[in-house]
Scaffold this motif. Structure first.
Motif, PDB file in Angstrom:
ATOM      1  N   GLY A   1       0.816  -1.213   0.000  1.00  0.00           N
ATOM      2  CA  GLY A   1       0.000   0.000   0.000  1.00  0.00           C
ATOM      3  C   GLY A   1       0.850   1.264   0.000  1.00  0.00           C
ATOM      4  N   ASN A   2       1.918   1.265   0.794  1.00  0.00           N
ATOM      5  CA  ASN A   2       2.784   2.445   0.845  1.00  0.00           C
ATOM      6  C   ASN A   2       3.569   2.633  -0.450  1.00  0.00           C
ATOM      7  OD1 ASN A   2       2.200   3.492   3.426  1.00  0.00           O
ATOM      8  ND2 ASN A   2       3.440   1.914   4.389  1.00  0.00           N
ATOM      9  N   ILE A   3       3.944   1.534  -1.108  1.00  0.00           N
ATOM     10  CA  ILE A   3       4.597   1.649  -2.413  1.00  0.00           C
ATOM     11  C   ILE A   3       3.656   2.365  -3.389  1.00  0.00           C
ATOM     12  CG2 ILE A   3       5.352   0.344  -4.445  1.00  0.00           C
ATOM     13  CD1 ILE A   3       6.558  -1.719  -2.516  1.00  0.00           C
ATOM     14  N   GLY A   4       2.381   1.954  -3.379  1.00  0.00           N
ATOM     15  CA  GLY A   4       1.408   2.614  -4.243  1.00  0.00           C
ATOM     16  C   GLY A   4       1.245   4.089  -3.897  1.00  0.00           C
ATOM     17  N   SER A   5       1.240   4.402  -2.591  1.00  0.00           N
ATOM     18  CA  SER A   5       1.083   5.806  -2.167  1.00  0.00           C
ATOM     19  C   SER A   5       2.266   6.648  -2.612  1.00  0.00           C
ATOM     20  CB  SER A   5       0.933   5.878  -0.650  1.00  0.00           C
ATOM     21  OG  SER A   5      -0.237   5.205  -0.233  1.00  0.00           O
ATOM     22  N   PHE A   6       3.478   6.098  -2.491  1.00  0.00           N
ATOM     23  CA  PHE A   6       4.653   6.849  -2.936  1.00  0.00           C
ATOM     24  C   PHE A   6       4.641   7.040  -4.455  1.00  0.00           C
ATOM     25  CE2 PHE A   6       6.702   5.422   1.152  1.00  0.00           C
ATOM     26  CZ  PHE A   6       6.886   6.698   1.660  1.00  0.00           C
ATOM     27  N   MET A   7       4.157   6.045  -5.181  1.00  0.00           N
ATOM     28  CA  MET A   7       4.035   6.201  -6.636  1.00  0.00           C
ATOM     29  C   MET A   7       3.047   7.315  -6.967  1.00  0.00           C
ATOM     30  SD  MET A   7       4.032   2.175  -7.833  1.00  0.00           S
ATOM     31  CE  MET A   7       4.013   2.564  -9.580  1.00  0.00           C
ATOM     32  N   ARG A   8       1.935   7.349  -6.256  1.00  0.00           N
ATOM     33  CA  ARG A   8       0.951   8.417  -6.460  1.00  0.00           C
ATOM     34  C   ARG A   8       1.550   9.787  -6.162  1.00  0.00           C
ATOM     35  NH1 ARG A   8      -2.932   8.406  -1.812  1.00  0.00           N
ATOM     36  NH2 ARG A   8      -1.122   9.496  -0.946  1.00  0.00           N
ATOM     37  N   ASP A   9       2.300   9.875  -5.060  1.00  0.00           N
ATOM     38  CA  ASP A   9       2.881  11.158  -4.667  1.00  0.00           C
ATOM     39  C   ASP A   9       3.890  11.655  -5.694  1.00  0.00           C
ATOM     40  OD1 ASP A   9       1.334  11.048  -2.414  1.00  0.00           O
ATOM     41  OD2 ASP A   9       2.943  10.362  -1.090  1.00  0.00           O
ATOM     42  N   VAL A  10       4.687  10.726  -6.263  1.00  0.00           N
ATOM     43  CA  VAL A  10       5.639  11.109  -7.304  1.00  0.00           C
ATOM     44  C   VAL A  10       4.899  11.662  -8.509  1.00  0.00           C
ATOM     45  CG1 VAL A  10       7.263  10.193  -8.999  1.00  0.00           C
ATOM     46  CG2 VAL A  10       7.510   9.586  -6.601  1.00  0.00           C
ATOM     47  N   ALA A  11       3.828  10.972  -8.908  1.00  0.00           N
ATOM     48  CA  ALA A  11       3.063  11.431 -10.070  1.00  0.00           C
ATOM     49  C   ALA A  11       2.480  12.823  -9.833  1.00  0.00           C
ATOM     50  CB  ALA A  11       1.949  10.431 -10.382  1.00  0.00           C
TER      51      ALA A  11
END
Length: 526
Positions: free
Chosen positions: A29-39
């Motif tokens: 879940g946190n990997i997905g959140s960090f990907m979202r934040d980068v985008a």
């Protein structure tokens, strides 16, 4: 214990199937959140070249935690935590689905991106204290500290993987696909929570409602001088250290000439550095106090900001971000660990929520301020001011010592149940408690000094007013009194008194010369 045994015990919580399942799910879940934040952080630079707009993304993500941390901490204590977590995860998935839809249709704007980022921050604010609060339910008490450390490790594993993966997916497939990966990650988290068969919670006649729990948390925070020192040190550090997070997209793009994938690599380097810092931290703790560790973290972070100021080669920028990650995890782990150590279990969720409020408030205010400074005086000058400010304030506030966290905060359960002629309604109040002491005139000064040391404990456990009076006819007769808002809150107070306060109360008895123990009386408002 040898090194191999220590390593084995450090990973002992992973032997608990439910903890392992939720730990792995939160990493995804946190990997997905960090990907979202980068985008989002990179997309805003496409939509606007304004440093203020870029910094507002960081502000939008962290401001909700500042605004909602305390209510979130209260909710984590009074609601079913499993159902609450599931509901918030669905909210966060909906936010990412909205970002996906707008990006896929080419309708994303600065306003929509900031608004959805703010809504995602609301979800993060609600879920943060609850994730920390469920850990004691998943592992034996002997494994609790190791479980907390593994959670920190999991976040940094995600920090090392997520930003780099997000930058790669963003550069290769665009923002919509990156947001889609985040939506998929919530499927794993919700599934893990559905598979967790949480033990049913027993009904408690003294369970707090939202408002009483909210007031109790605020009273504790207002009366805890130790917590005040942690909060001040946290606010000062992250107010200046937030500059690098707020300005990093512009540093990567304008000063280092990087692309979205390079920005992801920089963020991944921070995560990798944090993992390295976590590995080194036990050795550093053996040599440095908590104050020394925070000072070290501040000087490392200031050095990194100063180094980036000169627009170094990309390989050196990556190396600097590795150092930043190490400094960041040293500060985060040290300050969070001290906050955990000084909070008793009954108010831990609310106390940590206040800590998170201050942390994210400093990040939000810092991000907005440094964006404004960069727009007014330029990016290099803003970085120079941040680096100097961080180093100077670290040296100045080093004198405000952090608490050691060695106080025994376990409930003493040594107060006898109050005598009642007839049952009292839980909501009846306020309650006045009076304790009478007889003290020799020669001992009066030392007794009063000891008794005043107990006042903070009374207030932290539930009293909203406290005082000492003397009998005009019998000067040796002194009365301690305090007010509690309701009968139920006073009964909760019986279960909150710590062993440390019990020791202090025991010291008071040495001054009492009356027959038997000091007389205790309870008065209810008519």
């Amino acid at each position: 214990m040898n090194t191999q045994a220590k390593a084995a015990s450090s990973f002992a919580p992973l032997r608990q199937p439910v903890f392992l399942m939720l730990w792995a799910a939160t990493i995804l879940g946190n990997i997905g959140s960090f990907m979202r934040d980068v985008a989002s952080s990179w997309l805003i630079t496409d939509l606007s070249a304004s440093p203020t707009a870029v910094a507002l993304i960081q502000t939008a993500a962290t401001l909700p935690v500042f605004l909602l941390a305390i209510p979130a901490g209260v909710l984590s204590d009074i609601l079913d935590r499993r159902r609450f977590l599931i509901g918030v995860q669905i909210l966060l998935a909906s936010v990412s689905a909205g970002l996906l839809t707008l990006s896929a249709m080419g309708m994303q704007s600065v306003e929509s991106l900031i608004a959805l980022t703010f809504l995602g921050g609301v979800g993060a604010a609600l879920v943060g204290p609850t994730w920390q609060s469920i850990v004691p339910e998943l592992v034996p008490r002997s494994d609790l500290k190791n479980a907390v450390a593994l959670n920190s490790l999991g976040i940094n594993i995600a920090r090392a993987i997520g930003p780099a993966a997000g930058g790669l997916v963003l550069a290769s497939f665009g923002a919509a696909v990156t947001y889609g990966m985040d939506v998929l990650s919530y499927v794993f988290v919700v599934t893990a929570l559905l598979l967790w068969r949480r033990a049913p919670q027993t009904e408690n006649a003294l369970s707090e409602d939202f408002l009483s729990a909210f007031r109790a948390g605020l009273r504790y925070a207002r009366s805890s001088a130790e917590l005040h020192r942690v909060l001040v040190r946290t606010f000062v550090f992250f107010l200046f250290a937030s500059a690098v997070w707020a300005l990093l997209p512009l540093i990567a793009r304008q000063m280092l000439g990087g692309t979205a994938s390079f920005y992801g690599v920089l963020l991944g380097a921070v995560g990798a550095g944090a993992i390295g810092g976590a590995v080194l931290l036990p050795r550093l703790r053996a040599r440095l106090s908590a104050d020394g560790l925070v000072l070290l973290a501040a000087l490392l972070s200031a050095g990194v900001i100063g180094g980036l100021l000169f627009a170094p080669p990309r390989w050196l920028a990556i190396a600097l971000l590795l150092v930043l990650g190490a400094g960041w995890i040293i500060a985060l782990t040290t300050l969070n660990g001290v906050a955990q150590a000084i909070l008793p279990n009954w108010v831990r969720g609310r106390g940590l929520a206040i800590y998170l409020m201050v942390f994210n408030g400093a990040m939000a205010l810092g991000a907005f301020s440094w964006g404004m400074v960069a727009q007014a005086v330029g990016l290099p000058t803003a970085m120079l001011l941040a680096a100097c400010g961080l180093a100077i304030t670290a040296l100045l506030f080093h004198r405000l010592r952090l608490p050691t966290g060695e106080t025994d905060l376990e409930p003493s359960q040594h107060w006898p149940e109050p005598l009642l002629a007839e049952p009292a309604a839980n909501d009846r109040g306020p309650v006045m408690v009076q304790i009478e002491y007889r003290v020799r005139p020669a001992d009066r000064t030392e007794f009063l000094k000891t008794l005043r040391g107990l006042s903070a404990g009374r207030r932290k456990d539930g009293a909203y007013a406290w005082g000492i009076t003397e009998d005009t006819a019998q000067p040796e007769l002194l009365m301690e009194w305090f007010l509690v808002e309701s009968w139920a809150e006073h009964l909760r107070q019986h279960h909150r008194v710590s062993n440390s306060d019990a020791d202090l109360q025991g010291a008071l008895l040495k001054f009492h010369i009356g027959p038997g123990k000091p007389a205790v009386r309870h008065f209810l408002s008519v």
